[in-house]
Write a protein that holds these residues in place. Structure first.
Motif, PDB file in Angstrom:
ATOM      1  N   TYR A   1     -62.040  36.935  70.860  1.00 30.01           N
ATOM      2  CA  TYR A   1     -63.068  36.134  70.189  1.00 30.01           C
ATOM      3  C   TYR A   1     -64.379  36.919  70.084  1.00 30.01           C
ATOM      4  CZ  TYR A   1     -66.045  32.198  68.944  1.00 30.01           C
ATOM      5  OH  TYR A   1     -66.927  31.376  68.283  1.00 30.01           O
ATOM      6  N   ILE A   2     -64.775  37.595  71.164  1.00 32.54           N
ATOM      7  CA  ILE A   2     -66.008  38.380  71.145  1.00 32.54           C
ATOM      8  C   ILE A   2     -65.918  39.511  70.122  1.00 32.54           C
ATOM      9  CG2 ILE A   2     -67.453  39.938  72.504  1.00 32.54           C
ATOM     10  CD1 ILE A   2     -66.800  38.238  74.960  1.00 32.54           C
ATOM     11  N   ASN A   3     -64.782  40.196  70.069  1.00 33.95           N
ATOM     12  CA  ASN A   3     -64.619  41.268  69.089  1.00 33.95           C
ATOM     13  C   ASN A   3     -64.664  40.737  67.666  1.00 33.95           C
ATOM     14  OD1 ASN A   3     -64.368  43.028  71.202  1.00 33.95           O
ATOM     15  ND2 ASN A   3     -62.445  43.919  70.528  1.00 33.95           N
ATOM     16  N   SER A   4     -64.050  39.580  67.434  1.00 33.50           N
ATOM     17  CA  SER A   4     -64.101  38.978  66.099  1.00 33.50           C
ATOM     18  C   SER A   4     -65.523  38.570  65.740  1.00 33.50           C
ATOM     19  CB  SER A   4     -63.178  37.754  66.048  1.00 33.50           C
ATOM     20  OG  SER A   4     -61.853  38.106  66.389  1.00 33.50           O
ATOM     21  N   LEU A   5     -66.254  38.071  66.717  1.00 29.81           N
ATOM     22  CA  LEU A   5     -67.657  37.721  66.504  1.00 29.81           C
ATOM     23  C   LEU A   5     -68.472  38.954  66.139  1.00 29.81           C
ATOM     24  CD1 LEU A   5     -70.083  35.772  66.686  1.00 29.81           C
ATOM     25  CD2 LEU A   5     -70.099  36.155  69.164  1.00 29.81           C
ATOM     26  N   MET A   6     -68.205  40.066  66.809  1.00 27.90           N
ATOM     27  CA  MET A   6     -68.908  41.314  66.497  1.00 27.90           C
ATOM     28  C   MET A   6     -68.601  41.778  65.081  1.00 27.90           C
ATOM     29  SD  MET A   6     -68.965  43.617  69.985  1.00 27.90           S
ATOM     30  CE  MET A   6     -67.210  43.624  70.296  1.00 27.90           C
ATOM     31  N   PHE A   7     -67.327  41.707  64.703  1.00 26.82           N
ATOM     32  CA  PHE A   7     -66.941  42.122  63.354  1.00 26.82           C
ATOM     33  C   PHE A   7     -67.622  41.258  62.301  1.00 26.82           C
ATOM     34  CE2 PHE A   7     -64.207  42.376  59.630  1.00 26.82           C
ATOM     35  CZ  PHE A   7     -63.922  43.734  59.561  1.00 26.82           C
ATOM     36  N   GLY A   8     -67.629  39.954  62.529  1.00 30.74           N
ATOM     37  CA  GLY A   8     -68.289  39.055  61.593  1.00 30.74           C
ATOM     38  C   GLY A   8     -69.775  39.304  61.508  1.00 30.74           C
ATOM     39  N   GLN A   9     -70.403  39.655  62.637  1.00 34.71           N
ATOM     40  CA  GLN A   9     -71.845  39.935  62.650  1.00 34.71           C
ATOM     41  C   GLN A   9     -72.148  41.215  61.876  1.00 34.71           C
ATOM     42  OE1 GLN A   9     -74.096  37.938  64.429  1.00 34.71           O
ATOM     43  NE2 GLN A   9     -75.833  39.106  63.649  1.00 34.71           N
ATOM     44  N   ILE A  10     -71.315  42.219  62.035  1.00 31.09           N
ATOM     45  CA  ILE A  10     -71.551  43.499  61.361  1.00 31.09           C
ATOM     46  C   ILE A  10     -71.474  43.354  59.845  1.00 31.09           C
ATOM     47  CG2 ILE A  10     -70.627  45.823  60.990  1.00 31.09           C
ATOM     48  CD1 ILE A  10     -69.710  45.783  63.922  1.00 31.09           C
ATOM     49  N   PHE A  11     -70.452  42.643  59.374  1.00 24.18           N
ATOM     50  CA  PHE A  11     -70.205  42.558  57.934  1.00 24.18           C
ATOM     51  C   PHE A  11     -70.628  41.214  57.333  1.00 24.18           C
ATOM     52  CE2 PHE A  11     -67.191  45.729  59.579  1.00 24.18           C
ATOM     53  CZ  PHE A  11     -67.520  46.805  58.759  1.00 24.18           C
ATOM     54  N   LYS A  12     -71.483  40.493  58.066  1.00 20.22           N
ATOM     55  CA  LYS A  12     -72.090  39.254  57.556  1.00 20.22           C
ATOM     56  C   LYS A  12     -71.034  38.236  57.119  1.00 20.22           C
ATOM     57  CE  LYS A  12     -75.963  41.509  57.996  1.00 20.22           C
ATOM     58  NZ  LYS A  12     -76.847  41.267  59.166  1.00 20.22           N
ATOM     59  N   ILE A  13     -70.018  38.052  57.940  1.00 16.73           N
ATOM     60  CA  ILE A  13     -68.960  37.085  57.652  1.00 16.73           C
ATOM     61  C   ILE A  13     -69.205  35.851  58.512  1.00 16.73           C
ATOM     62  CG2 ILE A  13     -66.474  36.653  57.630  1.00 16.73           C
ATOM     63  CD1 ILE A  13     -66.088  39.689  57.411  1.00 16.73           C
ATOM     64  N   LYS A  14     -69.562  34.759  57.884  1.00 14.96           N
ATOM     65  CA  LYS A  14     -69.936  33.552  58.623  1.00 14.96           C
ATOM     66  C   LYS A  14     -68.736  32.934  59.336  1.00 14.96           C
ATOM     67  CE  LYS A  14     -72.257  29.101  58.102  1.00 14.96           C
ATOM     68  NZ  LYS A  14     -72.926  28.153  57.157  1.00 14.96           N
ATOM     69  N   ASP A  15     -67.645  32.715  58.620  1.00 15.72           N
ATOM     70  CA  ASP A  15     -66.441  32.114  59.205  1.00 15.72           C
ATOM     71  C   ASP A  15     -65.532  33.216  59.747  1.00 15.72           C
ATOM     72  OD1 ASP A  15     -67.269  29.520  58.567  1.00 15.72           O
ATOM     73  OD2 ASP A  15     -66.426  29.669  56.551  1.00 15.72           O
ATOM     74  N   PHE A  16     -66.029  33.913  60.762  1.00 15.04           N
ATOM     75  CA  PHE A  16     -65.297  35.064  61.297  1.00 15.04           C
ATOM     76  C   PHE A  16     -64.009  34.656  62.012  1.00 15.04           C
ATOM     77  CE2 PHE A  16     -68.150  33.573  64.601  1.00 15.04           C
ATOM     78  CZ  PHE A  16     -67.358  33.584  65.728  1.00 15.04           C
ATOM     79  N   GLU A  17     -63.875  33.371  62.354  1.00 18.05           N
ATOM     80  CA  GLU A  17     -62.670  32.924  63.066  1.00 18.05           C
ATOM     81  C   GLU A  17     -61.403  33.173  62.256  1.00 18.05           C
ATOM     82  OE1 GLU A  17     -65.281  31.026  62.532  1.00 18.05           O
ATOM     83  OE2 GLU A  17     -66.136  30.428  64.460  1.00 18.05           O
ATOM     84  N   TYR A  18     -61.527  33.151  60.924  1.00 15.65           N
ATOM     85  CA  TYR A  18     -60.356  33.392  60.080  1.00 15.65           C
ATOM     86  C   TYR A  18     -59.867  34.843  60.175  1.00 15.65           C
ATOM     87  CZ  TYR A  18     -61.282  28.863  57.925  1.00 15.65           C
ATOM     88  OH  TYR A  18     -61.468  27.516  57.717  1.00 15.65           O
ATOM     89  N   LEU A  19     -60.712  35.711  60.707  1.00 15.63           N
ATOM     90  CA  LEU A  19     -60.340  37.125  60.838  1.00 15.63           C
ATOM     91  C   LEU A  19     -59.535  37.394  62.107  1.00 15.63           C
ATOM     92  CD1 LEU A  19     -63.805  38.685  59.912  1.00 15.63           C
ATOM     93  CD2 LEU A  19     -61.802  38.532  58.426  1.00 15.63           C
ATOM     94  N   ILE A  20     -59.518  36.441  63.017  1.00 12.27           N
ATOM     95  CA  ILE A  20     -58.899  36.664  64.321  1.00 12.27           C
ATOM     96  C   ILE A  20     -57.431  37.082  64.223  1.00 12.27           C
ATOM     97  CG2 ILE A  20     -58.194  35.505  66.464  1.00 12.27           C
ATOM     98  CD1 ILE A  20     -60.863  33.994  66.373  1.00 12.27           C
ATOM     99  N   PRO A  21     -56.580  36.405  63.432  1.00 12.54           N
ATOM    100  CA  PRO A  21     -55.176  36.858  63.337  1.00 12.54           C
ATOM    101  C   PRO A  21     -55.046  38.287  62.819  1.00 12.54           C
ATOM    102  CG  PRO A  21     -55.405  34.631  62.468  1.00 12.54           C
ATOM    103  CD  PRO A  21     -56.788  35.147  62.678  1.00 12.54           C
ATOM    104  N   SER A  22     -55.878  38.644  61.843  1.00 13.19           N
ATOM    105  CA  SER A  22     -55.809  40.001  61.295  1.00 13.19           C
ATOM    106  C   SER A  22     -56.222  41.040  62.331  1.00 13.19           C
ATOM    107  CB  SER A  22     -56.710  40.116  60.062  1.00 13.19           C
ATOM    108  OG  SER A  22     -56.299  39.218  59.057  1.00 13.19           O
TER     109      SER A  22
END
Length: 369
Positions: free
Chosen positions: A288-309
């Protein structure tokens, strides 16, 4: 994605912190410490905690200036858009490599000790699937489950260590200084990675009820896991003595021989179930923390959808090493020597930048107004 309302309380945050850092003695940390300074390996977690206290203290002082923001927001605010972007990306890459290697180690342990005929890739995929499902539920759900399980996990770990200590020999901790005081200090500096999660926890500040709770929870968990890591290392050093250098995973080797008299001659399966639950919580929060970091870097608000990928990506990265020895003996030591100094330098850099820009003076002036 709809998330659980509210924020993490201090109990939930501390539970996550204890499970993410305190579970390390159950993998390859004790043997790594023993190989460094032999019988004095149990001292390294204590000395390292003392050294890492300074950058962690400076980091928390800096984060206090921006109490509602996470680490990446503060980095970009202090260092600028472009430098901040690349620094955040660097942290994300290192954190991703740590997650890939540690999850692969857990899959190796399960394959080696418990499901010897099951392919490692199947165990690994199942581990990542469960962690991805849990991470998509949100950090608040993870915190709630961690709080429900932390007492049982800590209790069973203490029982396992107590029984292991009874089966050991206190003479194993001698010579008390191992390979020498200078070598202990040197290896303590090189092993700052042991507490790297406390650096990453600053990403969760907006998800904790208050910065005060976050700070108190951080220091409580920091002191507790320092004692637990050192105590566990000492127990396994006393139990295995010089043979510890040839044992890959001392915790799982030890529990195969533990018993509670004739009433419970084999309690290995109990410890295994508790250990797996702790591993799920640890990597779910890490993912979850890594997904949050990825979303923060690339300005992705709903970063939770990236978790499976991201979970699939980590699965692929972790599957690259061909043998468990490549992971534990080659890749992890190299990564450890890069992560600890890097995160320490970043913590000091942020504090120094905030000080040079007068952020502390501005905050003090606001308090006096």
């Amino acid at each position: 994605m709809n998330q659980q309302p509210g924020k993490l309380g201090i109990r939930e945050f501390v539970s996550i912190a204890i499970l993410m850092v305190g579970m390390k003695p159950t993998i390859d940390l004790p043997i790594a410490l023993y190989k460094m300074v032999q019988s004095a390996g149990w001292m390294i977690p204590i000395i390292t905690a003392g050294i890492f206290f300074i950058p962690l203290f400076l980091l928390l002082k800096t984060m206090m200036l921006f109490q509602s923001q996470n680490l990446f927001s503060v980095i970009q605010k202090l260092l600028g858009k472009y430098i901040g972007f690349f620094l955040c990306l660097f942290i994300f890459v290192l954190s991703s490599m740590v997650l890939s290697i540690d999850t692969r180690i857990h899959a190796n342990i399960i394959r080696t000790f418990y499901f010897t005929t099951t392919p490692t890739i199947f165990i690994y995929a199942l581990l990542m699937l469960v962690c991805a499902y849990g991470a998509m539920k949100g950090i608040l759900h993870v915190g709630s489950v961690a709080y429900l399980l932390v007492y049982y996990i800590v209790l069973f770990l203490i029982i396992a260590l107590f029984l292991s200590f009874q089966a050991g020999n206190i003479q194993g901790m001698f010579p008390i200084w191992g390979l020498g005081k200078l070598e202990i200090l040197k290896q303590s500096v090189f092993n700052l990675y042991i507490y790297l999660e406390f650096f990453l926890f600053t990403m969760l500040i907006p998800y904790v009820k208050s910065y005060k709770d976050f700070r108190k929870g951080t220091w409580f968990a920091y002191v507790y896991v320092c004692i637990q890591l050192s105590g566990a290392a000492l127990v396994f050093i006393c139990m295995f003595d010089t043979s510890l250098s040839g044992i890959g995973y001392p915790f799982h080797t030890a529990i195969r021989y533990l018993s509670l008299g004739s009433f419970l001659p084999n309690i290995e399966i109990i410890f295994f179930v508790i250990w797996v639950l702790g591993a799920f919580i640890r990597f779910t929060a890490f993912l979850y923390i890594n997904s949050l970091m990825f979303g923060q870097i690339f300005k992705i608000k709903d970063f939770e959808y990236l978790i499976p990928s991201l979970a699939a990506l980590y699965l692929l990265l972790g599957s690259i090493p061909e043998t468990p020895f490549d992971v534990s003996l080659e890749l992890k030591p190299m990564l450890a020597h890069a992560v600890g100094p890097s995160f320490t330098f970043i913590s000091i850099l942020l504090w120094l930048t905030a000080w040079l820009k007068g952020e502390f003076k501005h905050a003090k002036n606001k308090e006096t107004v």
